[in-house]
Design a protein around this motif. Structure first.
Motif, PDB file in Angstrom:
ATOM      1  N   UNK A  24      33.322  57.847  11.846  1.00 28.07           N
ATOM      2  CA  UNK A  24      32.368  57.723  12.951  1.00 28.07           C
ATOM      3  C   UNK A  24      31.019  57.233  12.447  1.00 28.07           C
ATOM      4  N   UNK A  25      30.599  57.779  11.288  1.00 24.03           N
ATOM      5  CA  UNK A  25      29.315  57.353  10.711  1.00 24.03           C
ATOM      6  C   UNK A  25      29.354  55.879  10.313  1.00 24.03           C
ATOM      7  N   UNK A  26      30.486  55.419   9.835  1.00 21.48           N
ATOM      8  CA  UNK A  26      30.619  54.020   9.435  1.00 21.48           C
ATOM      9  C   UNK A  26      30.411  53.081  10.617  1.00 21.48           C
ATOM     10  N   UNK A  27      30.846  53.507  11.781  1.00 23.90           N
ATOM     11  CA  UNK A  27      30.796  52.622  12.947  1.00 23.90           C
ATOM     12  C   UNK A  27      29.557  52.812  13.813  1.00 23.90           C
ATOM     13  N   UNK A  40      22.757  49.510   7.454  1.00 23.42           N
ATOM     14  CA  UNK A  40      23.192  48.174   7.050  1.00 23.42           C
ATOM     15  C   UNK A  40      23.534  48.189   5.566  1.00 23.42           C
ATOM     16  N   UNK A  41      24.715  47.640   5.233  1.00 25.08           N
ATOM     17  CA  UNK A  41      25.192  47.633   3.856  1.00 25.08           C
ATOM     18  C   UNK A  41      25.139  46.215   3.299  1.00 25.08           C
ATOM     19  N   UNK A  42      24.628  46.085   2.088  1.00 27.55           N
ATOM     20  CA  UNK A  42      24.586  44.805   1.385  1.00 27.55           C
ATOM     21  C   UNK A  42      24.886  45.059  -0.085  1.00 27.55           C
ATOM     22  N   UNK A  43      24.954  43.995  -0.857  1.00 25.48           N
ATOM     23  CA  UNK A  43      25.266  44.126  -2.281  1.00 25.48           C
ATOM     24  C   UNK A  43      24.429  43.175  -3.113  1.00 25.48           C
ATOM     25  N   UNK A  44      23.970  43.673  -4.244  1.00 23.71           N
ATOM     26  CA  UNK A  44      23.244  42.879  -5.240  1.00 23.71           C
ATOM     27  C   UNK A  44      21.934  42.291  -4.718  1.00 23.71           C
ATOM     28  N   UNK A  45      21.402  42.863  -3.641  1.00 25.81           N
ATOM     29  CA  UNK A  45      20.109  42.399  -3.127  1.00 25.81           C
ATOM     30  C   UNK A  45      18.950  43.130  -3.795  1.00 25.81           C
ATOM     31  N   UNK A  46      19.213  44.360  -4.263  1.00 25.31           N
ATOM     32  CA  UNK A  46      18.129  45.179  -4.839  1.00 25.31           C
ATOM     33  C   UNK A  46      18.712  46.075  -5.932  1.00 25.31           C
ATOM     34  N   UNK A  94      28.286  53.546   1.319  1.00 20.30           N
ATOM     35  CA  UNK A  94      28.273  52.518   0.276  1.00 20.30           C
ATOM     36  C   UNK A  94      29.608  52.479  -0.460  1.00 20.30           C
ATOM     37  N   UNK A  95      30.135  53.655  -0.781  1.00 19.88           N
ATOM     38  CA  UNK A  95      31.374  53.733  -1.543  1.00 19.88           C
ATOM     39  C   UNK A  95      32.557  53.188  -0.747  1.00 19.88           C
ATOM     40  N   UNK A  96      32.650  53.524   0.518  1.00 17.36           N
ATOM     41  CA  UNK A  96      33.756  53.029   1.334  1.00 17.36           C
ATOM     42  C   UNK A  96      33.711  51.510   1.443  1.00 17.36           C
ATOM     43  N   UNK A  97      32.540  50.939   1.662  1.00 17.95           N
ATOM     44  CA  UNK A  97      32.420  49.481   1.707  1.00 17.95           C
ATOM     45  C   UNK A  97      32.837  48.866   0.378  1.00 17.95           C
TER      46      UNK A  97
END
Length: 230
Positions: free
Chosen positions: A82-85, A90-96, A173-176
């Motif tokens: 439920x939290x994921x949806x 917002x999830x991103x990668x390697x931006x920071x 973050x881990x699930x993504x």
């Protein structure tokens, strides 16, 4: 009486056989050396990682058993799904990458210091520049509220640390991460040592000998794999 731990030389990346690691403390293999990228990459390729505080020389570990997560065993609870949806995060990668590592380095509640020293942070920034280290960031608007970082090598992601400033942020973050790695053909996520937070997501322990079978083989460090997250 235990034999003295091997002291690593400055000019060689050679590590002792992981089978020689101590049982108490579990997995301590060697002392010394440094955190230059070549040594770190050779360590991960052999299932070895550094873990020490600012008062100690580099300590190198390969625990038995090893906590891992197989991507197809990821467990997402009803509340986490439920939290994921609906969280709006917002999830991103390697931006920071630097921001994630700095947040992971902040002392945890009840702790006096951190093992992610300034030297450790510099070392992983170098691995990030080389394409081996990666971060996953979770933001609430402009605020960085959770994330994780680690090393990708071969078909294994070696998790290093994670943090959360709001409920479920590190789990999101881990699930993504796991879902993207699964789609890209990664076979294993290394979680290093037993952790109830990751156990709730499906991680479990396996014998070190079994864990070693998933590591990249050969004397040469493999090139960084294509990173599946954006």
């Amino acid at each position: 009486m235990q034999a003295p731990l091997p002291w690593l030389g400055e000019n060689s990346f050679a590590f002792p056989d992981p089978a020689a690691a101590l049982r108490v403390p579990n997995g301590l293999l060697a002392v010394g050396g440094d955190l230059q990228p070549g040594r770190l990459l050779h360590a991960y390729q052999r299932g070895i990682f550094p873990w020490f505080d600012a008062t100690q020389p580099p300590l190198w570990w390969t625990p038995d058993p090893r906590m891992v997560l197989f991507p197809d065993e990821l467990h997402v609870s009803r509340s986490l799904n439920k939290a994921l949806s609906s969280s709006g995060l917002v999830v991103a990668s390697d931006r920071d990458f630097a921001g994630v590592v700095a947040a992971c380095a902040e002392p945890r509640r009840g702790a006096d210091g951190t093992w992610i020293t300034s030297g450790m942070q510099r070392a992983y920034h170098q691995l990030f520049e080389l394409g081996y280290a990666h971060s996953v960031e979770v933001r609430d608007g402009a605020a960085l509220v959770g994330g994780l970082y680690g090393i990708a090598m071969g078909q294994v992601f070696f998790g290093e640390s994670m943090f959360s400033r709001v409920s479920n942020a590190s789990k999101i973050a881990f699930v993504h991460l796991v879902r993207a790695l699964a789609a890209a053909g990664f076979r294993l996520i290394d979680c290093q040592v037993e952790n109830p937070h990751l156990a709730s997501l499906g991680a479990r322990t396996i014998p070190r000998q079994e864990f070693m079978q998933y590591l990249p083989r050969g004397d040469e460090v493999p090139k960084p794999p294509l990173w599946p997250l954006q």
